[in-house]
Design a protein around this motif. Structure first.
Motif, PDB file in Angstrom:
ATOM      1  N   ARG A  21       0.828  -1.212   0.000  1.00 38.12           N
ATOM      2  CA  ARG A  21       0.000   0.000   0.000  1.00 38.12           C
ATOM      3  C   ARG A  21       0.857   1.255   0.000  1.00 38.12           C
ATOM      4  O   ARG A  21       0.514   2.263  -0.632  1.00 38.12           O
ATOM      5  CB  ARG A  21      -0.930  -0.012   1.231  1.00 38.12           C
ATOM      6  CG  ARG A  21      -1.874   1.168   1.306  1.00 38.12           C
ATOM      7  CD  ARG A  21      -3.080   0.802   2.156  1.00 38.12           C
ATOM      8  NE  ARG A  21      -2.665   0.236   3.423  1.00 38.12           N
ATOM      9  CZ  ARG A  21      -2.417   0.965   4.520  1.00 38.12           C
ATOM     10  NH1 ARG A  21      -2.514   2.283   4.470  1.00 38.12           N
ATOM     11  NH2 ARG A  21      -2.077   0.389   5.640  1.00 38.12           N
TER      12      ARG A  21
ATOM     13  N   PHE B 247     -13.635  -6.553   2.798  1.00 41.53           N
ATOM     14  CA  PHE B 247     -13.282  -5.359   2.023  1.00 41.53           C
ATOM     15  C   PHE B 247     -13.550  -5.546   0.527  1.00 41.53           C
ATOM     16  O   PHE B 247     -13.740  -4.578  -0.209  1.00 41.53           O
ATOM     17  CB  PHE B 247     -11.818  -4.986   2.260  1.00 41.53           C
ATOM     18  CG  PHE B 247     -10.822  -6.000   1.766  1.00 41.53           C
ATOM     19  CD1 PHE B 247     -10.323  -5.938   0.479  1.00 41.53           C
ATOM     20  CD2 PHE B 247     -10.378  -7.021   2.602  1.00 41.53           C
ATOM     21  CE1 PHE B 247      -9.406  -6.873   0.020  1.00 41.53           C
ATOM     22  CE2 PHE B 247      -9.461  -7.963   2.158  1.00 41.53           C
ATOM     23  CZ  PHE B 247      -8.967  -7.887   0.863  1.00 41.53           C
ATOM     24  N   TRP B 248     -13.549  -6.808   0.067  1.00 44.00           N
ATOM     25  CA  TRP B 248     -13.748  -7.084  -1.350  1.00 44.00           C
ATOM     26  C   TRP B 248     -15.179  -6.784  -1.808  1.00 44.00           C
ATOM     27  O   TRP B 248     -15.453  -6.738  -3.008  1.00 44.00           O
ATOM     28  CB  TRP B 248     -13.411  -8.547  -1.648  1.00 44.00           C
ATOM     29  CG  TRP B 248     -14.097  -9.524  -0.753  1.00 44.00           C
ATOM     30  CD1 TRP B 248     -15.321 -10.099  -0.930  1.00 44.00           C
ATOM     31  CD2 TRP B 248     -13.590 -10.034   0.491  1.00 44.00           C
ATOM     32  NE1 TRP B 248     -15.609 -10.935   0.124  1.00 44.00           N
ATOM     33  CE2 TRP B 248     -14.562 -10.918   1.015  1.00 44.00           C
ATOM     34  CE3 TRP B 248     -12.391  -9.837   1.209  1.00 44.00           C
ATOM     35  CZ2 TRP B 248     -14.393 -11.597   2.215  1.00 44.00           C
ATOM     36  CZ3 TRP B 248     -12.226 -10.509   2.406  1.00 44.00           C
ATOM     37  CH2 TRP B 248     -13.206 -11.375   2.895  1.00 44.00           C
TER      38      TRP B 248
ATOM     39  N   ALA C  79     -13.286  -0.096  -4.499  1.00 50.29           N
ATOM     40  CA  ALA C  79     -11.932   0.323  -4.115  1.00 50.29           C
ATOM     41  C   ALA C  79     -11.816   1.829  -3.913  1.00 50.29           C
ATOM     42  O   ALA C  79     -10.943   2.287  -3.167  1.00 50.29           O
ATOM     43  CB  ALA C  79     -10.935  -0.145  -5.169  1.00 50.29           C
ATOM     44  N   TYR C  80     -12.676   2.620  -4.550  1.00 49.07           N
ATOM     45  CA  TYR C  80     -12.562   4.078  -4.443  1.00 49.07           C
ATOM     46  C   TYR C  80     -13.146   4.619  -3.133  1.00 49.07           C
ATOM     47  O   TYR C  80     -12.943   5.785  -2.788  1.00 49.07           O
ATOM     48  CB  TYR C  80     -13.234   4.766  -5.634  1.00 49.07           C
ATOM     49  CG  TYR C  80     -14.724   4.522  -5.750  1.00 49.07           C
ATOM     50  CD1 TYR C  80     -15.647   5.302  -5.037  1.00 49.07           C
ATOM     51  CD2 TYR C  80     -15.225   3.511  -6.561  1.00 49.07           C
ATOM     52  CE1 TYR C  80     -17.009   5.071  -5.125  1.00 49.07           C
ATOM     53  CE2 TYR C  80     -16.583   3.271  -6.665  1.00 49.07           C
ATOM     54  CZ  TYR C  80     -17.473   4.059  -5.951  1.00 49.07           C
ATOM     55  OH  TYR C  80     -18.822   3.829  -6.040  1.00 49.07           O
TER      56      TYR C  80
ATOM     57  N   HIS D  25     -13.143   0.819   2.022  1.00 51.89           N
ATOM     58  CA  HIS D  25     -12.417  -0.311   1.436  1.00 51.89           C
ATOM     59  C   HIS D  25     -11.043  -0.454   2.085  1.00 51.89           C
ATOM     60  O   HIS D  25     -10.659  -1.549   2.525  1.00 51.89           O
ATOM     61  CB  HIS D  25     -12.277  -0.114  -0.071  1.00 51.89           C
ATOM     62  CG  HIS D  25     -11.458  -1.177  -0.745  1.00 51.89           C
ATOM     63  ND1 HIS D  25     -12.010  -2.348  -1.219  1.00 51.89           N
ATOM     64  CD2 HIS D  25     -10.125  -1.255  -1.008  1.00 51.89           C
ATOM     65  CE1 HIS D  25     -11.055  -3.102  -1.742  1.00 51.89           C
ATOM     66  NE2 HIS D  25      -9.908  -2.462  -1.635  1.00 51.89           N
ATOM     67  N   ASP D  26     -10.287   0.648   2.144  1.00 53.97           N
ATOM     68  CA  ASP D  26      -8.943   0.607   2.736  1.00 53.97           C
ATOM     69  C   ASP D  26      -8.991   0.320   4.224  1.00 53.97           C
ATOM     70  O   ASP D  26      -8.136  -0.403   4.757  1.00 53.97           O
ATOM     71  CB  ASP D  26      -8.215   1.939   2.490  1.00 53.97           C
ATOM     72  CG  ASP D  26      -7.638   2.021   1.091  1.00 53.97           C
ATOM     73  OD1 ASP D  26      -7.544   0.978   0.425  1.00 53.97           O
ATOM     74  OD2 ASP D  26      -7.291   3.137   0.651  1.00 53.97           O
TER      75      ASP D  26
ATOM     76  N   LYS E 265      -9.784  -3.353   4.665  1.00 54.03           N
ATOM     77  CA  LYS E 265      -8.637  -4.136   4.202  1.00 54.03           C
ATOM     78  C   LYS E 265      -7.532  -4.146   5.251  1.00 54.03           C
ATOM     79  O   LYS E 265      -6.934  -5.190   5.544  1.00 54.03           O
ATOM     80  CB  LYS E 265      -8.115  -3.547   2.888  1.00 54.03           C
ATOM     81  CG  LYS E 265      -7.095  -4.408   2.169  1.00 54.03           C
ATOM     82  CD  LYS E 265      -6.730  -3.757   0.838  1.00 54.03           C
ATOM     83  CE  LYS E 265      -5.752  -4.615   0.069  1.00 54.03           C
ATOM     84  NZ  LYS E 265      -5.368  -3.969  -1.218  1.00 54.03           N
TER      85      LYS E 265
END
Length: 269
Positions: A43, A222-223, A227-228, A232-233, A236
């Protein structure tokens, strides 16, 4: 009597599981344990500018020092993961990752967030267990050479690792009046106490692995989040932190609780 039969059956199942997986479990444990460092290092690579700008803005340290911080995190974490997985200089890699944890705790103000601080300490517990394992492997070259108390540091590392690992579960306790959460808190607390004191350790640790993995997949999926989105982060990061603690517990299952534990003392009675 029936309760003892259930416990004996559960321990037999655990022993059978260990016999079948003993060659693979330590490798899986290492992979899980370093997963959060691996994910964070990657990351850092893909979010280089964002990470650097955050550190520069938070600490007003200038562009150069902020860049050095991100580079140190990236190289330190990815390098440490490679060394651990290849079993080269594992002790140095563990100390390096300890340093990264301490640095991040200060840089991201985790020191003042009890939940994240306890999780970082749990990660440190996993590294302690890995350090104990590597110490054991290093001494195996001298098997047969008598020495007094050479395993004592390893035993205390295992004790410290177990105690720190259970801090992860303290962050999962929910103070809710519903029956489900009350039951979860009671069972979870009983299991973490068993792991901490080293009683029925392998069975308790394996049960916690299954429980924690189920919670992780359910709550930190998180999947399922685009992702935006910031969530999500966050999910994750939480997912891989939890996987690292699972790795530490798998090391407890594979290696046992060590000499400073009730299981070990029972052998002397």
């Amino acid at each position: 009597m029936r309760q003892n039969d259930i416990m004996s059956t559960a321990e037999d199942v655990t022993d059978q599981f260990l016999r079948v997986t003993k060659q693979y479990l330590p490798h899986l444990a290492r992979l899980c344990l370093i997963s959060t460092f691996l994910e964070d290092g990657i990351r850092m690579w893909f979010q280089w500018n964002e990470q650097r700008d955050y550190i520069e803005a938070t600490w007003s340290c200038g562009y150069f020092l902020a860049t050095c911080f991100v580079l140190l995190n990236l190289m330190g974490q990815l390098g440490g993961c490679v060394l651990i997985l290849s079993r080269n200089f594992v002790q140095y890699a563990c100390f390096g990752l300890f340093g990264i944890l301490a640095l991040q705790t200060i840089a991201y103000s985790i020191l003042w967030d009890v939940k994240f601080l306890m999780r970082n300490l749990a990660l440190g517990g996993g590294l302690l267990l890995l350090l104990a394992e590597s110490r054991s492997e290093g001494k195996s070259m001298f098997a047969g050479v008598p020495s007094m108390g050479e395993s004592s540091p390893k035993q205390y590392m295992q004790l410290g690792g177990r105690v720190l690992l259970v801090l992860m579960f303290m962050t999962l306790l929910h103070f809710d009046a519903s029956f489900f959460f009350i039951l979860q808190n009671i069972v979870g607390t009983a299991l973490i106490i068993l792991v901490a004191v080293g009683f029925k350790t392998k069975l308790a640790a394996l049960t916690l692995v299954v429980w924690l993995f189920a919670i992780n997949v359910y709550f930190n999926a998180f999947w399922t989040v685009p992702a935006y989105k910031p969530m999500h982060d966050f999910l994750k990061y939480d997912f891989f932190q939890t996987m690292s603690v699972i790795g530490g517990l798998l090391l407890v299952v594979a290696l046992g609780p060590g000499g400073v534990s009730m299981d070990e003392k029972k052998k002397e009675w």
